[in-house]
Design an enzyme around this catalytic site. Structure first.
Site, PDB file in Angstrom:
ATOM      1  N   HIS A   1      -3.953  -4.925   7.661  1.00  0.00           N
ATOM      2  CA  HIS A   1      -4.139  -3.812   8.593  1.00  0.00           C
ATOM      3  C   HIS A   1      -3.318  -4.032   9.866  1.00  0.00           C
ATOM      4  O   HIS A   1      -3.560  -4.947  10.633  1.00  0.00           O
ATOM      5  CB  HIS A   1      -5.592  -3.569   8.984  1.00  0.00           C
ATOM      6  CG  HIS A   1      -5.808  -2.159   9.484  1.00  0.00           C
ATOM      7  ND1 HIS A   1      -5.969  -1.083   8.642  1.00  0.00           N
ATOM      8  CD2 HIS A   1      -5.821  -1.640  10.731  1.00  0.00           C
ATOM      9  CE1 HIS A   1      -6.115   0.027   9.339  1.00  0.00           C
ATOM     10  NE2 HIS A   1      -6.018  -0.285  10.618  1.00  0.00           N
TER      11      HIS A   1
ATOM     12  N   ARG B   1      -9.814   7.721  -0.991  1.00  0.00           N
ATOM     13  CA  ARG B   1     -10.841   8.107  -0.025  1.00  0.00           C
ATOM     14  C   ARG B   1     -11.714   9.222  -0.588  1.00  0.00           C
ATOM     15  O   ARG B   1     -11.281  10.012  -1.431  1.00  0.00           O
ATOM     16  CB  ARG B   1     -10.195   8.556   1.289  1.00  0.00           C
ATOM     17  CG  ARG B   1      -9.424   7.455   2.001  1.00  0.00           C
ATOM     18  CD  ARG B   1      -8.899   7.933   3.336  1.00  0.00           C
ATOM     19  NE  ARG B   1      -9.969   8.131   4.284  1.00  0.00           N
ATOM     20  CZ  ARG B   1     -10.197   7.332   5.336  1.00  0.00           C
ATOM     21  NH1 ARG B   1      -9.428   6.287   5.545  1.00  0.00           N
ATOM     22  NH2 ARG B   1     -11.183   7.582   6.162  1.00  0.00           N
TER      23      ARG B   1
ATOM     24  N   HIS C   1       0.753   6.032   2.212  1.00  0.00           N
ATOM     25  CA  HIS C   1       1.517   6.896   3.102  1.00  0.00           C
ATOM     26  C   HIS C   1       2.515   7.765   2.356  1.00  0.00           C
ATOM     27  O   HIS C   1       2.928   8.824   2.854  1.00  0.00           O
ATOM     28  CB  HIS C   1       2.209   6.065   4.180  1.00  0.00           C
ATOM     29  CG  HIS C   1       1.239   5.401   5.108  1.00  0.00           C
ATOM     30  ND1 HIS C   1       0.489   6.109   6.017  1.00  0.00           N
ATOM     31  CD2 HIS C   1       0.859   4.108   5.235  1.00  0.00           C
ATOM     32  CE1 HIS C   1      -0.302   5.283   6.686  1.00  0.00           C
ATOM     33  NE2 HIS C   1      -0.090   4.063   6.223  1.00  0.00           N
TER      34      HIS C   1
ATOM     35  N   HIS D   1      -5.836   3.454  -1.622  1.00  0.00           N
ATOM     36  CA  HIS D   1      -7.176   3.711  -1.095  1.00  0.00           C
ATOM     37  C   HIS D   1      -7.567   5.126  -1.501  1.00  0.00           C
ATOM     38  O   HIS D   1      -7.035   6.105  -0.979  1.00  0.00           O
ATOM     39  CB  HIS D   1      -7.190   3.564   0.424  1.00  0.00           C
ATOM     40  CG  HIS D   1      -8.535   3.794   1.050  1.00  0.00           C
ATOM     41  ND1 HIS D   1      -8.741   3.709   2.414  1.00  0.00           N
ATOM     42  CD2 HIS D   1      -9.746   4.094   0.508  1.00  0.00           C
ATOM     43  CE1 HIS D   1     -10.009   3.951   2.679  1.00  0.00           C
ATOM     44  NE2 HIS D   1     -10.636   4.207   1.534  1.00  0.00           N
TER      45      HIS D   1
ATOM     46  N   THR E   1      -8.551   3.248   8.553  1.00  0.00           N
ATOM     47  CA  THR E   1      -9.726   2.378   8.634  1.00  0.00           C
ATOM     48  C   THR E   1      -9.734   1.643   9.966  1.00  0.00           C
ATOM     49  O   THR E   1      -8.774   0.965  10.321  1.00  0.00           O
ATOM     50  CB  THR E   1      -9.728   1.372   7.474  1.00  0.00           C
ATOM     51  OG1 THR E   1      -9.587   2.090   6.243  1.00  0.00           O
ATOM     52  CG2 THR E   1     -11.019   0.580   7.447  1.00  0.00           C
TER      53      THR E   1
ATOM     54  N   ARG F   1      -7.679  12.604   1.078  1.00  0.00           N
ATOM     55  CA  ARG F   1      -6.672  13.077   2.023  1.00  0.00           C
ATOM     56  C   ARG F   1      -5.257  12.633   1.653  1.00  0.00           C
ATOM     57  O   ARG F   1      -4.283  13.230   2.116  1.00  0.00           O
ATOM     58  CB  ARG F   1      -6.986  12.611   3.448  1.00  0.00           C
ATOM     59  CG  ARG F   1      -6.847  11.118   3.666  1.00  0.00           C
ATOM     60  CD  ARG F   1      -7.063  10.720   5.109  1.00  0.00           C
ATOM     61  NE  ARG F   1      -8.418  10.996   5.560  1.00  0.00           N
ATOM     62  CZ  ARG F   1      -8.898  10.576   6.729  1.00  0.00           C
ATOM     63  NH1 ARG F   1      -8.130   9.897   7.551  1.00  0.00           N
ATOM     64  NH2 ARG F   1     -10.136  10.837   7.068  1.00  0.00           N
TER      65      ARG F   1
ATOM     66  N   ASN G   1       0.850  -1.192   0.000  1.00  0.00           N
ATOM     67  CA  ASN G   1       0.000   0.000   0.000  1.00  0.00           C
ATOM     68  C   ASN G   1       0.886   1.242   0.000  1.00  0.00           C
ATOM     69  O   ASN G   1       1.746   1.396   0.875  1.00  0.00           O
ATOM     70  CB  ASN G   1      -0.893  -0.024   1.246  1.00  0.00           C
ATOM     71  CG  ASN G   1      -1.933   1.064   1.238  1.00  0.00           C
ATOM     72  OD1 ASN G   1      -1.640   2.211   0.952  1.00  0.00           O
ATOM     73  ND2 ASN G   1      -3.163   0.720   1.589  1.00  0.00           N
TER      74      ASN G   1
ATOM     75  N   GLU H   1      -8.751   0.189  -3.152  1.00  0.00           N
ATOM     76  CA  GLU H   1      -9.617   0.183  -1.969  1.00  0.00           C
ATOM     77  C   GLU H   1     -10.539   1.391  -2.050  1.00  0.00           C
ATOM     78  O   GLU H   1     -10.096   2.498  -2.371  1.00  0.00           O
ATOM     79  CB  GLU H   1      -8.785   0.257  -0.686  1.00  0.00           C
ATOM     80  CG  GLU H   1      -7.926  -0.964  -0.446  1.00  0.00           C
ATOM     81  CD  GLU H   1      -7.177  -0.911   0.863  1.00  0.00           C
ATOM     82  OE1 GLU H   1      -6.706  -1.957   1.315  1.00  0.00           O
ATOM     83  OE2 GLU H   1      -7.056   0.202   1.437  1.00  0.00           O
TER      84      GLU H   1
ATOM     85  N   GLU I   1     -10.766  -9.837   2.654  1.00  0.00           N
ATOM     86  CA  GLU I   1      -9.552  -9.461   3.363  1.00  0.00           C
ATOM     87  C   GLU I   1      -9.914  -9.319   4.825  1.00  0.00           C
ATOM     88  O   GLU I   1     -10.719  -8.445   5.190  1.00  0.00           O
ATOM     89  CB  GLU I   1      -8.961  -8.154   2.836  1.00  0.00           C
ATOM     90  CG  GLU I   1      -7.674  -7.762   3.553  1.00  0.00           C
ATOM     91  CD  GLU I   1      -7.033  -6.501   2.997  1.00  0.00           C
ATOM     92  OE1 GLU I   1      -6.391  -5.780   3.787  1.00  0.00           O
ATOM     93  OE2 GLU I   1      -7.176  -6.241   1.782  1.00  0.00           O
TER      94      GLU I   1
END
Length: 241
Positions: free
Chosen positions: A191, A45, A10, A43, A101, A49, A7, A70, A151
């Site tokens: 996660h 969103r 970040h 992801h 999440t 963000r 992922n 995602e 998942e």
């Protein structure tokens, strides 16, 4: 053998902190693939963000493995997925006030709604996954929805401070994996997983993929992204199939 999807959210978070152009999540995705990742996760969103629409489009255009998108189960995101055509979509819960999440998607009582939502994606050949807690009722609902993958949310396990609580969460996940496999679902985990706690799953068979972002990007600050991804890939290579 289970595989790793990285992922890169970040990286986008750091870029958006200054609303600039660096660091570039597209470059991070490319480097993660070179280091052995078999998928890239973003992801998108609703509040944008971190990952932006252009990131999704560019990573899809340049990705040499698989793009996992995602997203919340909204009409807007459905349209973006249909346009972008990722290999996978993973439906996740989303609250604007959360830092990340916080738990799994609630599927109970939404079987027809989510089945209808995924139908046009499936028709286009996009595979789907549902990010859910290791709750037998949620797993049964996922099967009724018609998704190929789930998942399982490992955040409660990763966040547990006391050993008995952690072991209890681990056992829930293991039982959830067994149930899902028994009813024909393929299982990914994600996660809060890092280089230490992921070892709890070393001898757990049947996990298809580990979804990891934060731990890899945190280590990359010190050793570089190539080394951080390679170290996680090598760890996972020792796990049961």
């Amino acid at each position: 053998m289970p595989v790793l999807s990285v992922n890169v959210d970040h990286v986008a978070t750091l870029r958006q902190a200054r609303m600039g152009i660096e660091p570039e999540p597209v470059t991070a995705a490319y480097m993660a693939e070179l280091a052995g990742a078999t998928g890239i996760i973003v992801h998108l969103r609703e509040d944008r963000r971190h990952i932006q629409d252009r990131d999704v489009e560019l990573i899809k255009q340049t990705c040499n493995t698989r793009l996992h998108l995602e997203m919340a189960a909204t009409k807007e995101m459905q349209g973006i997925a249909l346009k972008t055509d990722p290999e996978f979509v993973c439906l996740v819960p989303e609250k604007r006030e959360e830092l990340t999440t916080e738990g799994g998607l609630n599927c109970i009582g939404r079987e027809q709604e989510l089945s209808d939502y995924l139908a046009p994606l499936h028709e286009k050949g996009i595979r789907s996954s549902l990010f859910i807690d290791a709750d037998p009722k949620q797993i049964e609902s996922a099967r009724a929805i018609g998704t190929e993958y789930i998942e399982i949310h490992t955040g409660h396990f990763a966040d547990a401070k006391e050993i008995n609580a952690r072991n209890a969460e681990l056992e829930k996940i293991i039982q959830g994996i067994k149930l899902a496999q028994g009813i024909g679902l393929k299982v990914n985990l994600g996660h809060g997983l890092n280089y230490r706690n992921i070892l709890a799953f070393k001898d757990v068979p049947g996990i298809k993929e580990y979804s990891i972002g934060h731990a890899i990007m945190a280590k990359a600050i010190y050793v570089g992204l190539d080394r951080a991804v390679r170290d996680m890939v090598e760890t996972i290579r020792t796990f049961s199939d």
